[in-house]
Design an enzyme around this catalytic site. Structure first.
Site, mmCIF file in Angstrom:
data_model
loop_
_atom_site.group_PDB
_atom_site.id
_atom_site.type_symbol
_atom_site.label_atom_id
_atom_site.label_comp_id
_atom_site.label_asym_id
_atom_site.label_seq_id
_atom_site.Cartn_x
_atom_site.Cartn_y
_atom_site.Cartn_z
ATOM 1 N N GLY A 47 -60.188 -15.768 -5.675
ATOM 2 C CA GLY A 47 -59.302 -15.659 -6.828
ATOM 3 C C GLY A 47 -58.899 -17.027 -7.359
ATOM 4 O O GLY A 47 -58.862 -17.252 -8.576
ATOM 5 N N TYR A 197 -57.045 7.075 11.632
ATOM 6 C CA TYR A 197 -57.128 5.835 10.831
ATOM 7 C C TYR A 197 -58.112 4.872 11.463
ATOM 8 O O TYR A 197 -58.108 4.641 12.672
ATOM 9 C CB TYR A 197 -55.746 5.183 10.751
ATOM 10 C CG TYR A 197 -55.730 3.852 10.025
ATOM 11 C CD1 TYR A 197 -55.754 3.785 8.644
ATOM 12 C CD2 TYR A 197 -55.673 2.637 10.726
ATOM 13 C CE1 TYR A 197 -55.728 2.579 7.967
ATOM 14 C CE2 TYR A 197 -55.645 1.417 10.065
ATOM 15 C CZ TYR A 197 -55.671 1.390 8.684
ATOM 16 O OH TYR A 197 -55.642 0.188 8.019
HETATM 17 N N1 LIG Z 1 -64.295 -12.778 1.320
HETATM 18 C C1 LIG Z 1 -65.239 -11.866 1.382
HETATM 19 O O1 LIG Z 1 -66.190 -11.983 2.133
HETATM 20 C C2 LIG Z 1 -65.161 -10.643 0.496
HETATM 21 C C3 LIG Z 1 -66.214 -9.726 0.560
HETATM 22 C C4 LIG Z 1 -66.172 -8.593 -0.244
HETATM 23 C C5 LIG Z 1 -65.091 -8.394 -1.082
HETATM 24 N N2 LIG Z 1 -64.070 -9.281 -1.128
HETATM 25 C C6 LIG Z 1 -62.946 -9.009 -2.032
HETATM 26 O O2 LIG Z 1 -62.639 -10.138 -2.799
HETATM 27 C C7 LIG Z 1 -61.253 -10.141 -3.127
HETATM 28 C C8 LIG Z 1 -60.666 -11.521 -2.864
HETATM 29 O O3 LIG Z 1 -60.761 -11.813 -1.494
HETATM 30 P P1 LIG Z 1 -60.683 -13.254 -0.845
HETATM 31 O O4 LIG Z 1 -61.763 -13.307 0.148
HETATM 32 O O5 LIG Z 1 -60.589 -14.284 -1.875
HETATM 33 O O6 LIG Z 1 -59.310 -13.090 -0.036
HETATM 34 P P2 LIG Z 1 -57.977 -13.964 0.050
HETATM 35 O O7 LIG Z 1 -58.296 -15.416 0.034
HETATM 36 O O8 LIG Z 1 -57.212 -13.401 1.183
HETATM 37 O O9 LIG Z 1 -57.277 -13.633 -1.318
HETATM 38 C C9 LIG Z 1 -56.642 -12.434 -1.545
HETATM 39 C C10 LIG Z 1 -55.446 -12.655 -2.425
HETATM 40 O O10 LIG Z 1 -54.800 -11.399 -2.614
HETATM 41 C C11 LIG Z 1 -53.425 -11.604 -2.457
HETATM 42 N N3 LIG Z 1 -52.723 -10.391 -2.062
HETATM 43 C C12 LIG Z 1 -52.836 -9.689 -0.914
HETATM 44 N N4 LIG Z 1 -51.980 -8.660 -0.909
HETATM 45 C C13 LIG Z 1 -51.291 -8.722 -2.068
HETATM 46 C C14 LIG Z 1 -50.237 -7.955 -2.644
HETATM 47 N N5 LIG Z 1 -49.703 -6.903 -2.011
HETATM 48 N N6 LIG Z 1 -49.773 -8.311 -3.858
HETATM 49 C C15 LIG Z 1 -50.275 -9.356 -4.501
HETATM 50 N N7 LIG Z 1 -51.253 -10.138 -4.012
HETATM 51 C C16 LIG Z 1 -51.750 -9.828 -2.803
HETATM 52 C C17 LIG Z 1 -53.309 -12.662 -1.409
HETATM 53 O O11 LIG Z 1 -52.043 -13.221 -1.469
HETATM 54 P P3 LIG Z 1 -51.193 -13.556 -0.129
HETATM 55 O O12 LIG Z 1 -51.543 -14.966 0.182
HETATM 56 O O13 LIG Z 1 -49.780 -13.375 -0.573
HETATM 57 O O14 LIG Z 1 -51.596 -12.574 0.928
HETATM 58 C C18 LIG Z 1 -54.414 -13.605 -1.836
HETATM 59 O O15 LIG Z 1 -53.974 -14.478 -2.867
HETATM 60 C C19 LIG Z 1 -60.628 -9.011 -2.331
HETATM 61 O O16 LIG Z 1 -60.408 -7.908 -3.177
HETATM 62 C C20 LIG Z 1 -61.668 -8.681 -1.291
HETATM 63 O O17 LIG Z 1 -61.626 -7.331 -0.902
HETATM 64 C C21 LIG Z 1 -64.087 -10.415 -0.359
#
Ligand SMILES: NC(=O)c1ccc[n+]([C@@H]2O[C@H](COP(=O)([O-])OP(=O)(O)OC[C@H]3O[C@@H](n4cnc5c(N)ncnc54)[C@H](OP(=O)(O)O)[C@@H]3O)[C@@H](O)[C@H]2O)c1
Ligand SMILES: *[C@@H]1O[C@H](CO)[C@@H](O)[C@H](O)[C@H]1NC(C)=O
Ligand SMILES: *[C@@H]1O[C@H](CO)[C@@H](O)[C@H](O)[C@H]1NC(C)=O
Ligand SMILES: *[C@@H]1O[C@H](CO)[C@@H](O)[C@H](O)[C@H]1NC(C)=O
Ligand SMILES: *[C@@H]1O[C@H](CO)[C@@H](O)[C@H](O)[C@H]1NC(C)=O
Ligand SMILES: *[C@@H]1O[C@H](CO)[C@@H](O)[C@H](O)[C@H]1NC(C)=O
Length: 323
Positions: A47, A197
Site C-alpha cells: 500500500g 475456524y
Molecule cells: N504480501 C503478500 O504476499 C500478499 C499476498 C497476497 C495478497 N496480499 C494482500 O495485499 C494487501 C496488502 O498487504 P501487505 O502485504 O502490503 O500488508 P501490510 O504491509 O501488513 O499492509 C496492510 C495495511 O493494512 C492496514 N490495516 C490492517 N488492518 C486494518 C484496519 N482494521 N483498518 C485500517 N487499516 C488496516 C495495516 O495497518 P496497521 O499497520 O495499522 O496494521 C497496513 O497498513 C492485503 O490486502 C493482502 O491481503 C498480500
C-alpha cells in the site's frame, strides 16, 4: 506451471509486463495529475509503495489507515522524494462499521473528487477474534469494511466520473489464497463461529469475498451505465508486515521457495497497473496477476455466490448499524 515459469523467469505476458515488473515501470509516462485516489492501508508494505507511485505520477493520494503515527511516517517518506507531492492521511479502522462511516463522512465533507479507490488494507492468518461489531476479524477487515467503504464512496465516484468524463477505477487487493477457503466457499451460516475456524481458510474466504465483490459491483455498475470499473488483483508473494502472524513459517518457507517471492516495488505493480494504465480502460470484473488477466477459482467466478455475498453483507451491516 506456466504461471510458475513466468514468475521465475519474469517473462512478460500479453500486457507487456510480468512478475519482475515494478510499479514504477508499469506506470512510466502516465500523468495522473488530475486524479484523486484513496488507498486503504497505504502506510506499509504494498500500500505504501502504491501510494508513493501514485504520488510520483502526480495524483492526489489519500492514505487511509487506523495507525496515524505510521501514516505520518509514510507521508514524510513520500515527501522526501518530492516535497510538493500531494499526500494526505486520514483515519480509518476497517474492522469498525462506525469508523468506516465516519471516514466516509469526513472524506465526503472535503468536497474532493474521487477517481480511484484502492481497497488494499488487510490482515492475514490471525488467531480467532471478533471485531467490536462481533464479526470474525479477517472477514470484518478484509471484506466487510471495504464493502461498506466502497458503497459509501460510490456516489462521490459516480459524480466525479460524470463531471470529468474520466473513468473511475476500483481495485481490490485479493490473493491467490482465495482458492484456499472453506468447503462451500463462504461460511454464510457460521461466519462468526469459532467452531471450525481455520486462520488460513478464513483468510482465503475473505480474499474470495474480495473477488466476488469486485465482480458483483462491476456487474451493477455496468447495468447502471456508470463509467467506473472494478477489478481485483493478486499482488504476488511479498515479505511485508502482513506476515506478522506467520513470520517464522514464512521465513522458513522463503528459503525453499525464494524464486517465487517478489520485492515490494514488484508487489505494487499489478495494483498500479490496474489503477492507472491506459490499457485497463473499460476492463472490469476481472482478476489480475503479474499485470495480466488471470482466471480465478470457480467459486470466484460464481455469479450466484457473488450476489448472495452482496445481500448477506448488506444485511450484516444493517444489523450492526441497528444494534
Ligand atoms: N504480501 C503478500 O504476499 C500478499 C499476498 C497476497 C495478497 N496480499 C494482500 O495485499 C494487501 C496488502 O498487504 P501487505 O502485504 O502490503 O500488508 P501490510 O504491509 O501488513 O499492509 C496492510 C495495511 O493494512 C492496514 N490495516 C490492517 N488492518 C486494518 C484496519 N482494521 N483498518 C485500517 N487499516 C488496516 C495495516 O495497518 P496497521 O499497520 O495499522 O496494521 C497496513 O497498513 C492485503 O490486502 C493482502 O491481503 C498480500
Ligand atoms: C488536467 O486538467 C487540466 C484542466 O482541465 C487540463 O488542461 C489537462 O490537460 C489535464 N491533464 C491531464 C493529464 O489530463
Ligand atoms: C512534485 O510533485 C508535484 C505535485 O504532484 C508535481 O507537480 C511536480 O512536477 C513534482 N516534481 C518533480 C520533480 O517530479
Ligand atoms: C472489493 O470491492 C468491492 C466493491 O465491489 C467491495 O465491496 C469489497 O468489499 C472490496 N473488498 C476489498 C478488500 O477489496
Ligand atoms: C469513460 O471514461 C473514459 C476516459 O477515462 C472515456 O474515454 C470513455 O469514453 C468514458 N466512457 C463512457 C461510457 O462515458
Ligand atoms: C484451486 O485449487 C484446486 C484444487 O485445490 C485446483 O484444482 C485449481 O486448479 C486451483 N485453481 C486456481 C485458480 O488456482
Amino acid at each position: 506451471m506456466v504461471g510458475v515459469f513466468s514468475l521465475v523467469t519474469g517473462r512478460h505476458g500479453p500486457s507487456g509486463f510480468g512478475s519482475a515488473s515494478t510499479a514504477e515501470q508499469v506506470t512510466e509516462g502516465i500523468d495522473a495529475s488530475n486524479l484523486t485516489a484513496i488507498i486503504t492501508g497505504g502506510a506499509s508494505g504494498i500500500g505504501l509503495e502504491t501510494a508513493r507511485i501514485l504520488a510520483l505520477r502526480k495524483a492526489h493520494v489519500i492514505i487511509a489507515v487506523r495507525n496515524m503515527v505510521s501514516a505520518k511516517k509514510a507521508k514524510e517518506q513520500i515527501l522526501q522524494e518530492n516535497e510538493s507531492a500531494r499526500v494526505d492521511i486520514m483515519n480509518l479502522d476497517l474492522c469498525s462499521v462506525k469508523s468506516v462511516r465516519s471516514f466516509a463522512e469526513n472524506f465526503n465533507a472535503l468536497d474532493l473528487p474521487l477517481n480511484i479507490l484502492i481497497n488494499n488494507a488487510g490482515i492475514m492468518f490471525c488467531p480467532f477474534k471478533r471485531s467490536e461489531d462481533g464479526i470474525e476479524i479477517q472477514f470484518a477487515t478484509n471484506h466487510l469494511g471495504h464493502f461498506l467503504l466502497t458503497n459509501l464512496l460510490l456516489d462521490k465516484m459516480k459524480q466525479t466520473a460524470k463531471a470529468t468524463g474520466k473513468e473511475g477505477r476500483i481495485v481490490n487487493l485479493s490473493s491467490i489464497a482465495h482458492n484456499y477457503t472453506y468447503r462451500k466457499g463462504i461460511r454464510f451460516h457460521k461466519i462468526n463461529d469459532q467452531n471450525g475456524y481455520s486462520n488460513k481458510k478464513a483468510y482465503g474466504q475473505s480474499k474470495l469475498a474480495n473477488i466476488l465483490h469486485a465482480n458483483e459491483l462491476s456487474r451493477r455498475l455496468k447495468e447502471e451505465g456508470v463509467n467506473i470499473t472494478a477489478n481485483s488483483v493478486h499482488p504476488g508473494v511479498i515479505m511485508t508486515p502482513l506476515m506478522r502472524h506467520s513470520s517464522y513459517l514464512m521465513h522458513f518457507l522463503k528459503v525453499f521457495t525464494f524464486y517465487i517471492w517478489k520485492n515490494v516495488p514488484q508487489g505494487a505493480a499489478t495494483t498500479c497497473y490496474a489503477a492507472l494504465h491506459p490499457s485497463m480502460e473499460g476492463v472490469t470484473g476481472k482478476y489480475f496477476v503479474d499485470c495480466n488477466e488471470f482466471k480465478p477459482s470457480s467459486f470466484a467466478r460464481n455469479k450466484i455466490l457473488a450476489r448472495k455475498l452482496w445481500d448477506f453483507s448488506n444485511k450484516l451491516i444493517d444489523s450492526i448499524s441497528k444494534a
